[in-house]
Design an enzyme around this catalytic site. Structure first.
Site, mmCIF file in Angstrom:
data_model
loop_
_atom_site.group_PDB
_atom_site.id
_atom_site.type_symbol
_atom_site.label_atom_id
_atom_site.label_comp_id
_atom_site.label_asym_id
_atom_site.label_seq_id
_atom_site.Cartn_x
_atom_site.Cartn_y
_atom_site.Cartn_z
ATOM 1 N N SER A 45 0.784 -1.009 -0.024
ATOM 2 C CA SER A 45 0.002 0.153 0.083
ATOM 3 C C SER A 45 0.892 1.168 -0.096
ATOM 4 O O SER A 45 0.466 2.354 -0.447
ATOM 5 C CB SER A 45 -0.967 0.035 0.973
ATOM 6 O OG SER A 45 -0.288 0.088 2.385
ATOM 7 N N GLU A 46 2.089 1.120 0.702
ATOM 8 C CA GLU A 46 3.059 2.382 0.804
ATOM 9 C C GLU A 46 4.357 1.838 0.635
ATOM 10 O O GLU A 46 4.880 0.933 1.136
ATOM 11 C CB GLU A 46 2.734 3.166 1.926
ATOM 12 C CG GLU A 46 2.374 4.544 1.704
ATOM 13 C CD GLU A 46 0.652 4.809 1.365
ATOM 14 O OE1 GLU A 46 0.679 5.700 0.411
ATOM 15 O OE2 GLU A 46 -0.101 4.123 1.846
ATOM 16 N N THR A 47 5.033 2.705 -0.122
ATOM 17 C CA THR A 47 6.704 2.562 -0.035
ATOM 18 C C THR A 47 7.034 3.884 0.304
ATOM 19 O O THR A 47 6.829 4.969 -0.158
ATOM 20 C CB THR A 47 7.350 2.300 -1.428
ATOM 21 O OG1 THR A 47 6.846 0.989 -1.749
ATOM 22 C CG2 THR A 47 8.803 2.111 -1.330
#
Length: 288
Positions: A45-47
């Site tokens: 979902s996030e980097t």
């Protein structure tokens, strides 16, 4: 070129639960398009990308860094769990010696500190306003069908819609609710809503007593059908439930399949401290 990368499960102390984020440590500036390519490759979902602000900065000794967050589809202005993960990499892997870390981000300066076995994030607190049902009726129907909605709020700062389900429902109803978030895209095309929060008051008498409120979070407009545990959504939920419950200290649980717990403390300066635990599950390098 090798970029150190880590996968950290945030808002949990057990691997494979909570919310996973990838964290990249940038020793040197990265070509702009590579941020998105790496985030798409990681497909979480996030980097998060931590960068040095000055040439002489050091991941072990410096206390202030730049921080950006990318979903597999685009850059976002705020991500709580990936900030928690970033602080964890600096505190636990880099053994950063500072008691407080400051991140310069699209949402201003965010601070993180280690308090016993939790990392505490200092986040903006977002106020919600009553929302007229007619404007978002199709979206709500796509999300919860004919379930009873007790309250409806909107956060213009974050473009998040908060849908409170009736107090008659319990946590298991929220957990078992089958949501096809892909359908949200055709129900809401105006650009007004970029995230949908389903929330429910905690049950003080049931088997899960101790949690003040529950939630699930969906953001298909950002390429995330359901996010497991969401710090930025709790920057909205905190203001709402504090007002509803008359409390400044709360314990929240996000009822995704992976699940995660967040300790919330509203501050007197209009911000909120959100604390969680972490588990580092992967260490490696991206080869560019």
């Amino acid at each position: 070129m090798q970029v150190p990368i880590f996968t950290v499960d945030a808002f949990t102390n057990r691997p494979f639960s909570g919310n996973p984020a990838a964290v990249c440590l940038l020793e040197n500036d990265l070509d702009e398009e590579l941020h998105q390519k790496i985030a798409t490759e990681m497909n979480l979902s996030e980097t998060a990308f931590i960068r040095k602000l000055h040439p002489g900065d050091d991941f072990t000794k410096s206390s202030c860094f730049g921080l950006r967050w990318f979903t597999p589809a685009n850059e976002v202005p705020l991500c709580g769990h990936a900030t928690l993960a970033s602080a964890a990499v600096l505190f636990h892997v880099q053994k950063n010696t500072n008691s407080v870390l400051t991140f310069v981000t699209l949402s201003g300066e965010l601070k993180a500190k280690q308090v016993e076995d939790h990392i505490v994030l200092d986040l903006p607190l977002y106020i919600t306003y009553p929302q007229v049902l007619q404007e978002v009726e199709q979206l709500i129907k796509a999300a919860v069908g004919d379930m009873i909605v007790q309250d409806l709020r909107y956060s213009p700062d974050t473009k998040k819609l908060l849908v409170r389900l009736s107090d008659a429902y319990d946590r298991s109803v929220l957990e078992q609710l089958q949501v096809n978030a892909q359908r949200f895209l055709s129900a809401e095309k105006t650009g007004k809503v970029k995230g949908l929060i389903l929330t429910l008051k905690g049950d003080s008498s049931g088997k899960h007593k101790g949690h003040d409120f529950y939630s699930r979070y969906f953001a298909p407009w950002y390429g995330i059908l359901e996010d497991p545990v969401t710090g930025s959504a709790h920057a909205v939920l905190s203001s709402y439930w504090s007002e509803q419950l008359g409390k400044k200290e709360m314990l929240a649980f996000q009822c995704s399949r992976r699940g995660g717990e967040l300790k919330i403390s509203l501050r007197n300066d209009g911000r909120v401290d959100i604390a969680g635990q972490i588990a580092i599950v992967l260490r490696g390098n991206v080869t560019l």
